[in-house]
Design a protein around this motif. Structure first.
Motif, PDB file in Angstrom:
ATOM      1  N   UNK A  67       0.828  -1.212   0.000  1.00 43.79           N
ATOM      2  CA  UNK A  67       0.000   0.000   0.000  1.00 43.79           C
ATOM      3  C   UNK A  67       0.863   1.263   0.000  1.00 43.79           C
ATOM      4  N   UNK A  68       2.041   1.195   0.585  1.00 42.44           N
ATOM      5  CA  UNK A  68       2.905   2.365   0.722  1.00 42.44           C
ATOM      6  C   UNK A  68       3.795   2.584  -0.497  1.00 42.44           C
ATOM      7  N   UNK A  69       4.224   1.498  -1.151  1.00 48.87           N
ATOM      8  CA  UNK A  69       5.159   1.579  -2.273  1.00 48.87           C
ATOM      9  C   UNK A  69       4.628   0.772  -3.455  1.00 48.87           C
ATOM     10  N   UNK A  70       4.965   1.207  -4.671  1.00 47.82           N
ATOM     11  CA  UNK A  70       4.709   0.363  -5.843  1.00 47.82           C
ATOM     12  C   UNK A  70       5.630  -0.842  -5.757  1.00 47.82           C
ATOM     13  N   UNK A  71       6.894  -0.582  -5.389  1.00 49.62           N
ATOM     14  CA  UNK A  71       7.857  -1.622  -5.035  1.00 49.62           C
ATOM     15  C   UNK A  71       8.956  -0.961  -4.213  1.00 49.62           C
ATOM     16  N   UNK A  72       9.621  -1.767  -3.393  1.00 45.78           N
ATOM     17  CA  UNK A  72      10.687  -1.257  -2.531  1.00 45.78           C
ATOM     18  C   UNK A  72      11.722  -2.349  -2.298  1.00 45.78           C
TER      19      UNK A  72
END
Length: 143
Positions: A67-72
């Motif tokens: 929810x916070x990042x598209x990808x990390x």
């Protein structure tokens, strides 16, 4: 990645194993593969993210990150280990890089992860990073 033992002592089998457990956990978490990551954690693990967010399984943290990042991903820069009585404390530090949900790339987002390893399993994980501050700045919000 550099492995640093507290007090400049030679790593013991226990501290080297704890560092290896943490690094394998982090690698699985970045895939993300929460089921493999969970193999390195105790069934009753206590996970706390920045802001006091509590989780009980890596699949919950994977969901939060989705929810916070598209990808990390993590650029792991250092692992510090300190043996205690019956447990080992492991700090892993570095920076995060990836994309925000809108596809905007980011890098250099500092993090510190603290782990307690007992009996060959992670029993506690505490996570701190600059993501909240960066999101405030991106959205032109003064804290």
């Amino acid at each position: 990645m550099p492995f640093v033992q507290a007090a400049f002592a030679q790593p013991s089998d226990e501290t080297a194993e704890a560092a290896d457990i943490v690094e394998r956990f982090l690698e699985a978490s970045m895939v993300p593969d929460p089921e493999t990551a969970a193999k390195y954690m105790a069934a009753d693990v206590a996970i706390t993210f920045t802001g006091g967010r509590k989780f009980a399984h890596p699949r919950e943290t994977t969901g939060f990150n989705a929810r916070r990042y598209k990808w990390v991903k993590k650029k792991m820069e250092r692992t510090d280990v300190s043996a205690g009585t019956g447990e080992t404390i492991v700090y892993n530090t570095g920076t995060l890089y990836g994309e925000w949900p809108d596809g905007t790339p980011f890098e250099g987002n500092r993090y510190v992860d603290r782990f307690v390893v007992r009996g060959g399993k992670i029993v506690q994980m505490d996570v701190w990073n600059d993501s909240a501050e960066r999101l405030l700045t991106r959205n032109h919000i003064e804290a």
